[in-house]
Every structure is written in C-alpha cells, then in structure tokens.
Design a protein around this motif. Structure first.
Motif, PDB file in Angstrom:
ATOM      1  N   ILE A  79       0.897  -1.155   0.153  1.00 30.96           N
ATOM      2  CA  ILE A  79       0.050  -0.101   0.051  1.00 30.96           C
ATOM      3  C   ILE A  79       0.824   1.228   0.045  1.00 30.96           C
ATOM      4  O   ILE A  79       0.639   2.373  -0.682  1.00 30.96           O
ATOM      5  N   GLY A  80       1.976   1.121   0.872  1.00 32.60           N
ATOM      6  CA  GLY A  80       2.981   2.348   1.116  1.00 32.60           C
ATOM      7  C   GLY A  80       3.658   2.803  -0.415  1.00 32.60           C
ATOM      8  O   GLY A  80       4.202   3.873  -0.456  1.00 32.60           O
ATOM      9  N   ARG A  81       3.865   1.611  -1.020  1.00 28.70           N
ATOM     10  CA  ARG A  81       4.651   1.697  -2.278  1.00 28.70           C
ATOM     11  C   ARG A  81       3.813   2.303  -3.473  1.00 28.70           C
ATOM     12  O   ARG A  81       4.327   2.888  -4.490  1.00 28.70           O
ATOM     13  N   LEU A  82       2.460   2.166  -3.400  1.00 31.40           N
ATOM     14  CA  LEU A  82       1.658   2.524  -4.463  1.00 31.40           C
ATOM     15  C   LEU A  82       1.460   4.142  -4.563  1.00 31.40           C
ATOM     16  O   LEU A  82       1.198   5.026  -3.463  1.00 31.40           O
ATOM     17  N   ASN A  83       1.852   4.810  -5.733  1.00 39.33           N
ATOM     18  CA  ASN A  83       1.521   6.258  -5.982  1.00 39.33           C
ATOM     19  C   ASN A  83       0.385   6.410  -6.532  1.00 39.33           C
ATOM     20  O   ASN A  83      -0.138   6.312  -7.590  1.00 39.33           O
TER      21      ASN A  83
ATOM     22  N   PRO B 215      -9.924   7.247 -10.766  1.00 39.54           N
ATOM     23  CA  PRO B 215     -10.003   7.866  -9.407  1.00 39.54           C
ATOM     24  C   PRO B 215     -10.819   6.857  -8.442  1.00 39.54           C
ATOM     25  O   PRO B 215     -10.342   7.050  -7.204  1.00 39.54           O
ATOM     26  N   ARG B 216     -11.555   6.097  -8.906  1.00 39.55           N
ATOM     27  CA  ARG B 216     -12.154   5.333  -7.717  1.00 39.55           C
ATOM     28  C   ARG B 216     -11.231   4.377  -7.305  1.00 39.55           C
ATOM     29  O   ARG B 216     -11.307   3.887  -6.065  1.00 39.55           O
ATOM     30  N   ALA B 217     -10.224   3.978  -7.857  1.00 34.09           N
ATOM     31  CA  ALA B 217      -9.162   3.150  -7.185  1.00 34.09           C
ATOM     32  C   ALA B 217      -8.284   3.703  -6.440  1.00 34.09           C
ATOM     33  O   ALA B 217      -7.843   3.313  -5.194  1.00 34.09           O
TER      34      ALA B 217
ATOM     35  N   LEU C 180      -7.122   4.365  -0.516  1.00 29.23           N
ATOM     36  CA  LEU C 180      -7.025   5.422   0.508  1.00 29.23           C
ATOM     37  C   LEU C 180      -7.704   4.773   1.846  1.00 29.23           C
ATOM     38  O   LEU C 180      -7.453   4.809   2.829  1.00 29.23           O
ATOM     39  N   ARG C 181      -9.109   4.283   1.391  1.00 32.47           N
ATOM     40  CA  ARG C 181      -9.828   3.916   2.398  1.00 32.47           C
ATOM     41  C   ARG C 181      -9.355   2.653   2.952  1.00 32.47           C
ATOM     42  O   ARG C 181      -9.419   2.173   4.194  1.00 32.47           O
ATOM     43  N   PHE C 182      -9.106   1.598   2.073  1.00 35.27           N
ATOM     44  CA  PHE C 182      -8.233   0.313   2.575  1.00 35.27           C
ATOM     45  C   PHE C 182      -7.095   0.902   3.456  1.00 35.27           C
ATOM     46  O   PHE C 182      -6.920  -0.174   4.422  1.00 35.27           O
ATOM     47  N   GLN C 183      -6.414   1.741   3.474  1.00 30.18           N
ATOM     48  CA  GLN C 183      -5.192   2.090   3.999  1.00 30.18           C
ATOM     49  C   GLN C 183      -5.514   2.256   5.372  1.00 30.18           C
ATOM     50  O   GLN C 183      -5.099   1.937   6.454  1.00 30.18           O
ATOM     51  N   ARG C 184      -6.658   3.045   5.659  1.00 34.63           N
ATOM     52  CA  ARG C 184      -7.118   3.510   6.884  1.00 34.63           C
ATOM     53  C   ARG C 184      -7.940   2.537   7.660  1.00 34.63           C
ATOM     54  O   ARG C 184      -7.708   2.320   8.890  1.00 34.63           O
ATOM     55  N   TRP C 185      -8.464   1.541   6.858  1.00 35.92           N
ATOM     56  CA  TRP C 185      -9.342   0.715   7.759  1.00 35.92           C
ATOM     57  C   TRP C 185      -8.723  -0.963   7.786  1.00 35.92           C
ATOM     58  O   TRP C 185      -9.048  -1.564   8.744  1.00 35.92           O
TER      59      TRP C 185
ATOM     60  N   ARG D 188     -10.503   9.150  17.819  1.00 37.66           N
ATOM     61  CA  ARG D 188     -11.515   8.679  17.197  1.00 37.66           C
ATOM     62  C   ARG D 188     -12.306   9.659  16.250  1.00 37.66           C
ATOM     63  O   ARG D 188     -13.595   9.963  16.702  1.00 37.66           O
ATOM     64  N   PRO D 189     -11.646   9.976  15.323  1.00 38.48           N
ATOM     65  CA  PRO D 189     -12.118  11.155  14.327  1.00 38.48           C
ATOM     66  C   PRO D 189     -13.269  10.607  13.599  1.00 38.48           C
ATOM     67  O   PRO D 189     -13.525   9.528  13.401  1.00 38.48           O
ATOM     68  N   PHE D 190     -13.982  11.584  13.053  1.00 38.21           N
ATOM     69  CA  PHE D 190     -15.410  11.414  12.292  1.00 38.21           C
ATOM     70  C   PHE D 190     -14.977  11.675  10.958  1.00 38.21           C
ATOM     71  O   PHE D 190     -15.664  11.245  10.012  1.00 38.21           O
ATOM     72  N   GLN D 191     -14.183  12.342  10.451  1.00 41.32           N
ATOM     73  CA  GLN D 191     -13.330  12.704   9.129  1.00 41.32           C
ATOM     74  C   GLN D 191     -11.988  12.715   9.238  1.00 41.32           C
ATOM     75  O   GLN D 191     -11.328  13.061  10.186  1.00 41.32           O
ATOM     76  N   TYR D 192     -11.570  13.028   7.669  1.00 40.46           N
ATOM     77  CA  TYR D 192     -10.006  13.058   7.490  1.00 40.46           C
ATOM     78  C   TYR D 192      -9.816  13.802   6.409  1.00 40.46           C
ATOM     79  O   TYR D 192     -10.635  13.944   5.649  1.00 40.46           O
ATOM     80  N   ARG D 193      -8.727  14.345   6.450  1.00 40.05           N
ATOM     81  CA  ARG D 193      -8.431  15.181   5.166  1.00 40.05           C
ATOM     82  C   ARG D 193      -7.572  14.467   4.127  1.00 40.05           C
ATOM     83  O   ARG D 193      -6.846  13.582   4.425  1.00 40.05           O
ATOM     84  N   GLU D 194      -8.234  14.407   2.759  1.00 37.76           N
ATOM     85  CA  GLU D 194      -7.505  13.902   1.846  1.00 37.76           C
ATOM     86  C   GLU D 194      -7.402  15.119   0.771  1.00 37.76           C
ATOM     87  O   GLU D 194      -8.128  15.412  -0.126  1.00 37.76           O
ATOM     88  N   GLY D 195      -6.118  15.632   0.728  1.00 41.64           N
ATOM     89  CA  GLY D 195      -5.582  16.843   0.177  1.00 41.64           C
ATOM     90  C   GLY D 195      -6.717  18.137   0.714  1.00 41.64           C
ATOM     91  O   GLY D 195      -6.337  18.194   1.842  1.00 41.64           O
ATOM     92  N   ARG D 196      -7.264  18.535  -0.160  1.00 46.22           N
ATOM     93  CA  ARG D 196      -8.157  19.722   0.355  1.00 46.22           C
ATOM     94  C   ARG D 196      -9.418  19.323   0.637  1.00 46.22           C
ATOM     95  O   ARG D 196     -10.337  20.083   1.203  1.00 46.22           O
ATOM     96  N   LEU D 197      -9.896  17.940   0.513  1.00 44.07           N
ATOM     97  CA  LEU D 197     -11.217  17.600   0.429  1.00 44.07           C
ATOM     98  C   LEU D 197     -11.311  16.813   2.045  1.00 44.07           C
ATOM     99  O   LEU D 197     -10.248  16.126   2.468  1.00 44.07           O
TER     100      LEU D 197
END
Length: 277
Positions: free
Chosen positions: A82-86, A93-95, A100-105, A212-221
């Motif tokens: 996961i860490g090696r994937l750019n 974009p769906r990938a 990113l979701r997989f990395q967090r969960w 225990r956050p409810f949201q996180y930053r992905e770039g500016r989103l």
C-alpha cells in the motif's frame, strides 16, 4: 487453509490463506478490491524484490472454481505494498479512493478477521433476497439503501452495477434530514462555533484519550472515516465545469456523538418558577 470472506473490504470477496496463523492475501483479490490493473501490484513486487523478501510468495489459493497458485503477500507485505503505490498516478479515480480507504481501515479489519467477527459468504444465497435485506437494514439504520445494496452487488461480482446504483442514489445538497457543516453549526446555537472549528473538531475528536475522528483530510477535501459513516455520507457535488468532487452531508446525530449537543435532563427542561417574594 484458505478461507473466503465477504466483508474484508466493502463486500469484495478476498481469499485469505491462513498458514499457522499467518495471513496471506492474493494479489488478484487485492487487484479486484482496489480496482487497479492486474499488473500494477505484481510489478511493484518484481521491481522491489529485496524489499518484499519474506513478505511475498506463491501460495495455493482455493477458489470456487478450484485451487490456483497465486502470488500472495503477508500482512507486513500488504502494508508495504500500500505504501509503495503512488495513488496520484492512478488513472482510475475510484481506485485511488478505494486504496486510501483500505489503507485507513485494513488494520482494524484484519483484527476483526482474526477474531472471526467477519461474516463468511453463504453458499448459493439469492442476490435478490440479499438486496431486499440490505434495503431493509438501510431503513433501520437511517442510511442510503443504495449504499447498502451496492455492497451486495460488489460481493456478487457486479461492480459496474454497484457504481451505477450509487451514482443514481447520490444525495442532493439540502436533502431533508441531512446538513452540510454550516447547517450543523446553526443547530448548535454557539456564537463562537464556525464551520472551520467544527471541521477540526470532527477531525481531531478524542474519546477516553483515544483518537476517534469522524472525518479526515484527503488533500483539500474532507472524507469520512469508518466511524463517520455512522452519521454522514458522501455525495458528488457538481462544480459546474463538467467536474464534481465528494462532499459530506451529516445527520444531526453527529453533534451528539461528538459531544457538541446533549439532551437536557428532565429536571432541566422547565425552569423553576420565580418566587413571588
């Protein structure tokens, strides 16, 4: 021993090879779950053989069609991969969003799998009955039926139908019962609270000392965490230039969950009568 599980990642079946308690994940299954091209993951391992030494190898994986020898990675190899994937270079974009979701969960999901808390795929279960059950569960949970049913479609290998279903079911800005962050601020009646402060509070929320956050930053989103999905959902906001981006709408329940609103005790609902003396 190979075990098939449906919910390791968003309803996508992933065969997990269990060798004396060490889990190995087949690259074809990860490819399907993340929506990347079939060679993306194997090329990463091939180009970084020394890095993946001891963390990748060929294993016999049992699929419904029979036993197949596949390249697999163990749990350490999975995190390294996961860490090696750019993700910025991925054309789909769906990938990028899926990885990113997989990395967090995934750390939490693997632990659930260890504890046998994930449900195995029932053999021969009718997809129509599963879709109906998903719709009923969504109503009970106050969530979008489309999002629940999309999980069932992906589980049965119908990813394109799942994507179409979710695009039809995208919520619209201002839908009754859902609020953007400015609307949440207005529900709090706190003159010192701003949308910026509320967003930071939802991002950095801690409970009993644990983050225990409810949201996180992905770039500016802003994107939802797994916990945030209990109170919010994402929709595609039309930018008006032929493009769209994910935005979050919230249920008012998130204000109670994060401690910004509390129900009054019965003895506090009515103020005491003023004394006549």
């Amino acid at each position: 021993m190979t075990e098939e599980i449906a919910n390791l990642f968003e309803g996508t079946p992933i065969q997990v090879v269990n060798e004396s308690g060490e889990f190995w994940f087949p690259l074809p299954d990860l490819t399907e779950a993340w929506g990347v091209s079939k060679d993306t993951l194997s090329h990463q391992i091939e180009r970084n053989k020394d890095l993946f030494a001891g963390m990748s190898g060929e294993k016999y994986v049992t699929y419904p069609t029979g036993e197949i020898q596949e390249i697999c990675v163990n749990e350490r190899g999975l995190y390294t991969l996961i860490g090696r994937l750019n993700t910025d270079r991925l054309k789909n974009p769906r990938a990028k969003e899926a990885i990113l979701r997989f990395q967090r969960w995934v750390p939490e999901l693997v632990q659930m799998y260890r504890k046998k808390e994930l449900v195995t795929i029932p053999a021969g279960q009718d997809i129509c009955s599963e879709l109906e059950e998903a719709r009923e569960l969504a109503v009970i949970c106050g969530r979008s039926p489309e999002s629940f049913q999309a999980v069932i479609l992906r589980k049965h290998g119908k990813a394109e139908l799942a994507s179409e279903l979710q695009s039809v079911g995208n919520i619209v800005h201002g839908e009754t019962g859902w609020y953007n962050v400015t609307g949440l601020v207005s529900l709090c009646n706190d003159p010192g609270l701003t949308p910026e402060r509320l967003n930071k509070w939802l991002e950095n929320y801690r409970e009993d000392g644990e983050w225990r956050p409810f949201q996180y930053r992905e770039g500016r989103l802003w994107r939802l965490t797994k916990r945030g999905m209990e109170h919010g959902r994402e929709y595609q906001y039309n930018l008006g230039n032929g493009h769209s981006e994910p935005r979050i709408s919230w249920r008012a329940s998130v204000l109670y969950a994060c401690g910004l609103k509390r129900d009054l005790a019965p003895d506090q609902v009515m103020l005491p009568q003023k004394s006549q003396y």
